[in-house]
Enzyme design. Structure first.
Site, mmCIF file in Angstrom:
data_model
loop_
_atom_site.group_PDB
_atom_site.id
_atom_site.type_symbol
_atom_site.label_atom_id
_atom_site.label_comp_id
_atom_site.label_asym_id
_atom_site.label_seq_id
_atom_site.Cartn_x
_atom_site.Cartn_y
_atom_site.Cartn_z
ATOM 1 N N CYS A 68 33.498 36.133 32.852
ATOM 2 C CA CYS A 68 34.102 35.598 33.960
ATOM 3 C C CYS A 68 35.522 35.920 34.270
ATOM 4 O O CYS A 68 35.874 36.279 35.167
ATOM 5 C CB CYS A 68 34.031 34.242 34.188
ATOM 6 S SG CYS A 68 32.318 33.557 33.841
ATOM 7 N N ASP A 69 36.234 35.953 33.237
ATOM 8 C CA ASP A 69 37.679 35.833 33.353
ATOM 9 C C ASP A 69 38.456 37.161 32.794
ATOM 10 O O ASP A 69 39.733 37.086 32.955
ATOM 11 C CB ASP A 69 38.149 34.649 32.710
ATOM 12 C CG ASP A 69 37.893 33.278 33.277
ATOM 13 O OD1 ASP A 69 37.243 33.511 34.376
ATOM 14 O OD2 ASP A 69 37.935 32.384 32.426
ATOM 15 N N CYS B 145 34.593 31.885 28.845
ATOM 16 C CA CYS B 145 33.593 32.974 29.353
ATOM 17 C C CYS B 145 34.556 34.398 29.680
ATOM 18 O O CYS B 145 35.177 34.658 30.687
ATOM 19 C CB CYS B 145 33.099 32.471 30.864
ATOM 20 S SG CYS B 145 32.207 33.555 31.642
#
Ligand code: NAP
Length: 322
Positions: free
Chosen positions: A147-148, A144
């Site tokens: 997200c990261d 992701c």
């Protein structure tokens, strides 16, 4: 507005007109419409927002220009709250038919009864299945970008894939990382041209085509990936601090099998244009289904959710059970 939907202290022992399984855009939309049709509805899902939780800015939903995905989820919650639709966080393991009723088995709340079921469970991320992938998941391997990406500020990363997720991910990562390798197994991208053009214009993105990653190596963290050119067979090791695997999603094969839902040749739940599955009173919507030639967008999921809700309403009316 909240990121979590309300449960309204719902009585789970009643027989619902419909249980909606899932909490992504298709499920919310189905809930909005069953609410407007005044069906006794319960939504059961694991993650409010579904895959939207992994998105950043959403700029392809008509009218909501550049909306943050989190704000969109809050709006979805507020919208179903307006119609007093309860949603609980749980996992549906299976459902079975008993007479005219479906008994929906959940992991934590036991069995819940409903006259119709709308399946909107989405899809799961696909893995590369190469050595090192499992070992370094969370230690440099991510699925992701949204997200990261901030974790890889001033680092070198690779993104694998050629679809919207990979291209969108590469663009986002190029803002944090010093260098981004975008590795795709063909020489044509399946992503929307607008993403491809944006990524190609980024000076710190190097595109490696006709290639795949065959191994992920490191110590405690990812340090290197092995990249194989599929045309020449040559392999080379590339130093990276992270690798983002954005190669699409797996269809809900297991869920379909357990619940005797027919699937298409790719494993997606077969539905007709009204979202009807092979089971009477069971409808499906969104990414888990086979419709619309694999064009999986928030807007298409939302449309399918509305259609499935309408079908549940019609089904109940035809049987005069409401
Ligand atoms: P996708 O469209 O299925 O693309 C997956 C990509 O990964 C393809 O380029 C595919 O290569 C490659 N791939 C698949 N298996 C692979 C493997 N084992 N090894 C190496 N490469 C592999 O998946 P996605 O990009 O995650 O998108 C999923 C859906 O969400 C799509 O419908 C997409 O449009 C949608 N989405 C939309 C947006 C947006 O509109 N903003 C953003 C993200 C996602 P091939 O091309 O060779 O098959």
């Amino acid at each position: 507005m909240s990121l979590l939907p309300k449960s309204f202290n719902v009585d789970l022992n009643q027989i619902f007109d419909t249980v909606i399984i899932g909490l992504g855009p298709a499920a919310y939309s189905a809930a909005l419409y069953t609410g407007r049709y005044m069906l006794k509805t319960l939504v059961i899902g694991e993650t409010p927002g579904g895959q939207l939780t992994e998105a950043g800015e959403v700029d392809d939903y008509l009218g909501l220009i550049g909306v943050q995905a989190q704000d969109m989820i809050k709006l979805f919650n507020a919208h179903i709250e307006k119609y007093n639709i309860p949603a609980i966080i749980d996992t549906v393991e299976s459902f079975r038919r008993e007479g005219d009723i479906y008994v929906v088995k959940t992991k934590r709340k036991g069995e819940i009864k409903a006259r119709t079921v709308i399946v909107a469970i989405g899809v799961k991320r696909r893995k590369l299945n190469v050595p090192g992938e499992d070992k370094f998941t969370g230690r440099g391997v991510s699925y992701c970008s949204v997200c990261d990406a901030p974790l890889f500020k001033n680092r070198v990363v690779a993104v694998v894939g050629g679809g919207d997720s990979a291209l969108e991910g590469a663009e986002l990562l190029s803002r944090y990382a010093t260098k981004v390798y975008l590795i795709h197994r063909r020489d044509q991208f399946r992503a929307q041209p607008v993403y491809v053009d944006t990524v190609k214009a980024k000076p710190n993105v190097e595109i490696i085509l006709n290639s795949t990653v065959t191994e992920i190596k490191g110590d405690k963290l990812v340090r290197q990936i092995t990249v194989k050119n599929l045309k020449t067979g040559e392999t080379k090791d590339v130093d990276v601090n992270g690798i983002f695997i954005e190669i699409g999603f797996e269809p809900p094969v297991e869920f379909a099998k357990v619940n005797s839902l027919e699937t298409d040749q790719n494993g997606y739940i077969k539905v007709d244009e009204w979202g009807r599955t092979n089971l009477p009173g069971v409808f499906a919507a969104g990414d888990c289904t086979s419709t619309w030639l694999g064009f999986r967008q928030v807007v298409t999921a939302v449309a399918q959710g509305a259609v499935a809700a309408r079908s549940a309403y019609t089904y109940l009316n035809e049987r005069k059970v409401r």
